[in-house]
Design an enzyme around this catalytic site. Structure first.
Site, PDB file in Angstrom:
ATOM      1  N   HIS A 101       0.845  -1.213   0.000  1.00 31.35           N
ATOM      2  CA  HIS A 101       0.000   0.000   0.000  1.00 31.35           C
ATOM      3  C   HIS A 101       0.875   1.257   0.000  1.00 31.35           C
ATOM      4  CE1 HIS A 101      -3.106  -2.619   2.319  1.00 31.35           C
ATOM      5  NE2 HIS A 101      -3.581  -2.457   1.100  1.00 31.35           N
ATOM      6  N   LYS A 158     -18.384  -5.528   8.128  1.00 31.46           N
ATOM      7  CA  LYS A 158     -17.118  -6.249   8.311  1.00 31.46           C
ATOM      8  C   LYS A 158     -16.580  -6.032   9.715  1.00 31.46           C
ATOM      9  CE  LYS A 158     -15.152  -6.745   3.714  1.00 31.46           C
ATOM     10  NZ  LYS A 158     -14.006  -6.414   2.869  1.00 31.46           N
ATOM     11  N   ARG A 203      -2.161  -6.325  -8.245  1.00 32.06           N
ATOM     12  CA  ARG A 203      -1.121  -7.323  -8.007  1.00 32.06           C
ATOM     13  C   ARG A 203      -1.187  -8.431  -9.059  1.00 32.06           C
ATOM     14  NH1 ARG A 203      -3.018  -7.896  -1.948  1.00 32.06           N
ATOM     15  NH2 ARG A 203      -4.869  -7.402  -3.149  1.00 32.06           N
ATOM     16  N   SER A 230      -2.980  -7.631   3.255  1.00 33.36           N
ATOM     17  CA  SER A 230      -3.250  -7.401   4.680  1.00 33.36           C
ATOM     18  C   SER A 230      -3.640  -8.709   5.363  1.00 33.36           C
ATOM     19  CB  SER A 230      -4.385  -6.384   4.848  1.00 33.36           C
ATOM     20  OG  SER A 230      -4.017  -5.151   4.312  1.00 33.36           O
TER      21      SER A 230
HETATM   22  N1  COD Z   1       0.721  -4.021  -3.933  1.00 30.61           N
HETATM   23  C1  COD Z   1      -0.021  -3.130  -4.639  1.00 30.61           C
HETATM   24  N2  COD Z   1      -1.313  -2.835  -4.396  1.00 30.61           N
HETATM   25  C2  COD Z   1      -1.878  -3.447  -3.352  1.00 30.61           C
HETATM   26  C3  COD Z   1      -1.187  -4.377  -2.531  1.00 30.61           C
HETATM   27  C4  COD Z   1       0.171  -4.657  -2.869  1.00 30.61           C
HETATM   28  N3  COD Z   1       0.879  -5.554  -2.185  1.00 30.61           N
HETATM   29  N4  COD Z   1      -2.029  -4.823  -1.576  1.00 30.61           N
HETATM   30  C5  COD Z   1      -3.222  -4.216  -1.803  1.00 30.61           C
HETATM   31  N5  COD Z   1      -3.131  -3.391  -2.861  1.00 30.61           N
HETATM   32  C6  COD Z   1      -4.175  -2.537  -3.438  1.00 30.61           C
HETATM   33  C7  COD Z   1      -5.474  -3.294  -3.664  1.00 30.61           C
HETATM   34  O1  COD Z   1      -5.481  -3.961  -4.901  1.00 30.61           O
HETATM   35  C8  COD Z   1      -6.453  -2.139  -3.640  1.00 30.61           C
HETATM   36  O2  COD Z   1      -6.459  -1.467  -4.882  1.00 30.61           O
HETATM   37  C9  COD Z   1      -5.871  -1.180  -2.607  1.00 30.61           C
HETATM   38  O3  COD Z   1      -4.490  -1.518  -2.513  1.00 30.61           O
HETATM   39  C10 COD Z   1      -6.516  -1.313  -1.222  1.00 30.61           C
HETATM   40  O4  COD Z   1      -6.466  -2.652  -0.801  1.00 30.61           O
HETATM   41  P1  COD Z   1      -7.320  -3.187   0.453  1.00 30.61           P
HETATM   42  O5  COD Z   1      -7.246  -4.667   0.428  1.00 30.61           O
HETATM   43  O6  COD Z   1      -6.887  -2.489   1.695  1.00 30.61           O
HETATM   44  O7  COD Z   1      -8.794  -2.649   0.184  1.00 30.61           O
HETATM   45  P2  COD Z   1     -10.000  -3.378  -0.572  1.00 30.61           P
HETATM   46  O8  COD Z   1      -9.561  -3.874  -1.916  1.00 30.61           O
HETATM   47  O9  COD Z   1     -10.609  -4.362   0.366  1.00 30.61           O
HETATM   48  O10 COD Z   1     -11.039  -2.197  -0.803  1.00 30.61           O
HETATM   49  C11 COD Z   1     -12.254  -2.440  -1.470  1.00 30.61           C
HETATM   50  C12 COD Z   1     -13.196  -1.308  -1.245  1.00 30.61           C
HETATM   51  C13 COD Z   1     -13.486  -1.213   0.247  1.00 30.61           C
HETATM   52  C14 COD Z   1     -12.517  -0.022  -1.701  1.00 30.61           C
HETATM   53  C15 COD Z   1     -14.485  -1.545  -2.040  1.00 30.61           C
HETATM   54  O11 COD Z   1     -15.096  -2.696  -1.581  1.00 30.61           O
HETATM   55  C16 COD Z   1     -15.433  -0.353  -1.967  1.00 30.61           C
HETATM   56  O12 COD Z   1     -15.271   0.607  -2.698  1.00 30.61           O
HETATM   57  N6  COD Z   1     -16.416  -0.378  -1.036  1.00 30.61           N
HETATM   58  C17 COD Z   1     -17.329   0.749  -0.809  1.00 30.61           C
HETATM   59  C18 COD Z   1     -18.760   0.420  -1.171  1.00 30.61           C
HETATM   60  C19 COD Z   1     -18.999   0.671  -2.639  1.00 30.61           C
HETATM   61  O13 COD Z   1     -18.927   1.784  -3.141  1.00 30.61           O
HETATM   62  N7  COD Z   1     -19.288  -0.427  -3.361  1.00 30.61           N
HETATM   63  C20 COD Z   1     -19.526  -0.386  -4.774  1.00 30.61           C
HETATM   64  C21 COD Z   1     -18.222  -0.526  -5.543  1.00 30.61           C
HETATM   65  S1  COD Z   1     -18.493  -0.516  -7.259  1.00 30.61           S
END
Ligand code: COD
Length: 161
Positions: free
Chosen positions: A17, A41, A90, A129
């Protein structure tokens, strides 16, 4: 002035991140890291803990701020007039989820707001995570995989449980 949002659960933030934040902060005038609060969640870290940890991690990046929000991403993005939403990619599994989300968001975002994808750096491509939490919960070492500044806090969470 171009303003972008990097959004996610960040439960907890990893070096994957942080790498995306650092790179995106060079592409936009202002970058907001937006912690999503999903009442359905049960994250390991509270919203307040995640926001505080991310502020500490990013305190040397002058154009980065941290916020949190609930509800539909597009509502938050439109209300705050962002130019772009940054996401990290990723593997192909990320791609399938992200393209679906980006295409849905394209219908919901105000005109001109783009989803922008940054490829993970190879050294961080395997980090998530959930894997960090699993390794720490089993007393494994995650040095180099999460920001040094929050390492103790992650370990303490499991000691105190
Ligand atoms: N290297 C590069 N990028 C990374 C890495 C890594 N090692 N680890 C994670 N990432 C990226 C992920 O691909 C993502 O883009 C971002 O970092 C954040 O990751 P996470 O895992 O903390 O968060 P997510 O993917 O669980 O988040 C999803 C949301 C909560 C953003 C999504 O569900 C959302 O928008 N929810 C809100 C409700 C909504 O509007 N829903 C309709 C969506 S169309």
């Amino acid at each position: 002035m171009k303003k972008a949002l990097y959004t996610g659960s960040f439960d907890p933030m990893t070096n994957g991140h942080l790498d995306i934040i650092t790179r995106a902060s060079r592409m936009f005038d202002e970058l907001v890291v937006g912690v999503i609060v999903n009442p359905a969640k049960h994250p390991l870290f509270t919203k307040e803990e995640r926001v505080a940890m991310i502020r500490e991690i990013t305190d040397e990046l002058p154009n980065v701020t941290v916020d949190s929000f609930e509800g539909l991403l597009a509502d938050y993005v439109n209300r705050n007039r962002f130019d772009a939403v940054v996401r990290g990619l990723r593997a192909t599994t990320d791609f399938e989820y992200e393209i679906q989300m980006a295409q849905m968001n394209a219908r919901l975002f105000d005109p001109g707001i783009e989803s922008v994808f940054l490829m993970t750096s190879p050294e961080y491509s395997f980090i998530s995570s959930s894997m960090i939490k699993e390794v720490v919960s089993l007393n494994g070492c995650v040095e180099g995989l999460v920001p040094e500044k929050i390492m103790d806090e992650i370990v303490k969470k499991y000691v105190n449980q």
